[in-house]
Motif scaffolding. Structure first.
Motif, PDB file in Angstrom:
ATOM      1  N   ASP A  24      45.072 -72.690  44.755  1.00 24.73           N
ATOM      2  CA  ASP A  24      46.295 -73.438  44.996  1.00 24.73           C
ATOM      3  C   ASP A  24      47.272 -72.542  45.737  1.00 24.73           C
ATOM      4  O   ASP A  24      47.318 -71.336  45.508  1.00 24.73           O
ATOM      5  CB  ASP A  24      46.897 -73.929  43.677  1.00 24.73           C
ATOM      6  CG  ASP A  24      47.895 -75.056  43.870  1.00 24.73           C
ATOM      7  OD1 ASP A  24      47.956 -75.633  44.984  1.00 24.73           O
ATOM      8  OD2 ASP A  24      48.608 -75.373  42.911  1.00 24.73           O
ATOM      9  N   GLY A  25      47.996 -73.123  46.616  1.00 21.24           N
ATOM     10  CA  GLY A  25      48.988 -72.401  47.404  1.00 21.24           C
ATOM     11  C   GLY A  25      49.893 -73.384  48.106  1.00 21.24           C
ATOM     12  O   GLY A  25      49.997 -74.547  47.712  1.00 21.24           O
ATOM     13  N   THR A  26      50.528 -72.943  49.149  1.00 24.01           N
ATOM     14  CA  THR A  26      51.486 -73.788  49.852  1.00 24.01           C
ATOM     15  C   THR A  26      50.841 -75.031  50.451  1.00 24.01           C
ATOM     16  O   THR A  26      51.487 -76.057  50.595  1.00 24.01           O
ATOM     17  CB  THR A  26      52.201 -72.989  50.965  1.00 24.01           C
ATOM     18  OG1 THR A  26      51.198 -72.429  51.822  1.00 24.01           O
ATOM     19  CG2 THR A  26      53.060 -71.879  50.382  1.00 24.01           C
ATOM     20  N   ALA A  27      49.556 -74.983  50.799  1.00 21.90           N
ATOM     21  CA  ALA A  27      48.860 -76.132  51.373  1.00 21.90           C
ATOM     22  C   ALA A  27      48.294 -77.054  50.294  1.00 21.90           C
ATOM     23  O   ALA A  27      47.685 -78.068  50.617  1.00 21.90           O
ATOM     24  CB  ALA A  27      47.742 -75.665  52.303  1.00 21.90           C
TER      25      ALA A  27
ATOM     26  N   ALA B  25      37.115 -63.428  47.440  1.00 21.09           N
ATOM     27  CA  ALA B  25      38.244 -62.517  47.669  1.00 21.09           C
ATOM     28  C   ALA B  25      38.912 -62.773  49.014  1.00 21.09           C
ATOM     29  O   ALA B  25      40.138 -62.791  49.117  1.00 21.09           O
ATOM     30  CB  ALA B  25      37.775 -61.072  47.574  1.00 21.09           C
ATOM     31  N   SER B  26      38.118 -62.995  50.037  1.00 20.28           N
ATOM     32  CA  SER B  26      38.682 -63.167  51.381  1.00 20.28           C
ATOM     33  C   SER B  26      39.208 -64.577  51.629  1.00 20.28           C
ATOM     34  O   SER B  26      39.924 -64.800  52.605  1.00 20.28           O
ATOM     35  CB  SER B  26      37.639 -62.808  52.443  1.00 20.28           C
ATOM     36  OG  SER B  26      36.555 -63.705  52.404  1.00 20.28           O
ATOM     37  N   SER B  27      38.902 -65.524  50.746  1.00 26.48           N
ATOM     38  CA  SER B  27      39.353 -66.903  50.931  1.00 26.48           C
ATOM     39  C   SER B  27      40.793 -67.130  50.496  1.00 26.48           C
ATOM     40  O   SER B  27      41.370 -68.162  50.807  1.00 26.48           O
ATOM     41  CB  SER B  27      38.448 -67.867  50.155  1.00 26.48           C
ATOM     42  OG  SER B  27      37.169 -67.900  50.722  1.00 26.48           O
ATOM     43  N   LEU B  28      41.358 -66.187  49.764  1.00 29.02           N
ATOM     44  CA  LEU B  28      42.729 -66.346  49.291  1.00 29.02           C
ATOM     45  C   LEU B  28      43.724 -65.882  50.339  1.00 29.02           C
ATOM     46  O   LEU B  28      43.612 -64.779  50.870  1.00 29.02           O
ATOM     47  CB  LEU B  28      42.963 -65.545  48.007  1.00 29.02           C
ATOM     48  CG  LEU B  28      42.381 -66.111  46.730  1.00 29.02           C
ATOM     49  CD1 LEU B  28      42.661 -65.161  45.577  1.00 29.02           C
ATOM     50  CD2 LEU B  28      42.927 -67.495  46.430  1.00 29.02           C
ATOM     51  N   GLY B  29      44.707 -66.736  50.606  1.00 33.64           N
ATOM     52  CA  GLY B  29      45.817 -66.354  51.476  1.00 33.64           C
ATOM     53  C   GLY B  29      46.866 -65.626  50.660  1.00 33.64           C
ATOM     54  O   GLY B  29      46.764 -65.516  49.433  1.00 33.64           O
ATOM     55  N   PRO B  30      47.927 -65.134  51.324  1.00 37.40           N
ATOM     56  CA  PRO B  30      48.938 -64.333  50.618  1.00 37.40           C
ATOM     57  C   PRO B  30      49.668 -65.078  49.503  1.00 37.40           C
ATOM     58  O   PRO B  30      50.095 -64.468  48.541  1.00 37.40           O
ATOM     59  CB  PRO B  30      49.912 -63.924  51.724  1.00 37.40           C
ATOM     60  CG  PRO B  30      49.516 -64.672  52.939  1.00 37.40           C
ATOM     61  CD  PRO B  30      48.174 -65.255  52.740  1.00 37.40           C
TER      62      PRO B  30
END
Length: 156
Positions: free
Chosen positions: A34-37, A69-74
């Motif tokens: 979950d994130g801004t998108a 690990a690389s799929s997560l944005g900041p």
């Protein structure tokens, strides 16, 4: 953590993947970030296996771990793990000790019958929430809806 509102598309993707794994007699696993998108599904590379006693399981490969690990944005966080079981939906001892999600508020969704249960929505699944004590069952109803629900008609 606020209520996780899952787009129907996210659950449809998970269900299709788990059913494909189930046709070969194996479980599947995925993570929900979950994130801004908004929430989205990440299906890591995984290797199914069967014990000599016939029990099935799945292990995320090293490549899958790197993919997660690389799929997560900041501004993103894994908020839930969703995985299938061959039979009924419950949190097994292996699920309880799985270190994938250990933060308070994390959710674990267990889909019964190799993913077929997801055709009936979240109410057919076991959903647990992690608190300071461990994993706590969230039966269908208002208590569960406080933490997770599906947004009908949503797509990403």
């Amino acid at each position: 953590m606020t209520t996780l509102v899952l787009p129907e598309k996210c659950l449809a993707e998970a269900g299709a993947y788990f059913e494909a794994c189930g046709t070969r007699g194996f479980e599947g696993t995925a993570m929900i970030k979950d994130g801004t998108a908004g929430p989205s599904l990440v299906i890591p590379d995984q290797q199914p296996w069967r014990s000599p006693a016939g029990h099935v399981s799945v292990e995320v490969t090293r490549a899958g771990q790197l993919q997660l690990a690389s799929s997560l944005g900041p501004d993103e966080l894994y908020v839930a793990r969703i995985h299938s079981h061959p039979g009924l939906a419950f949190h097994s001892p292996a699920d309880d000790t799985n270190p994938v999600l250990a933060h308070e508020g994390a959710l674990s969704i267990v889909v019964p019958f190799f993913g077929l249960g997801l055709r009936r929505g979240l109410d057919a699944c076991a959903v647990l929430r992690r608190d300071r004590i461990g994993w706590q069952d969230l039966p269908p109803g208002p208590q569960r809806d406080r933490w997770i629900r599906t947004a009908p008609g949503t797509a990403r």
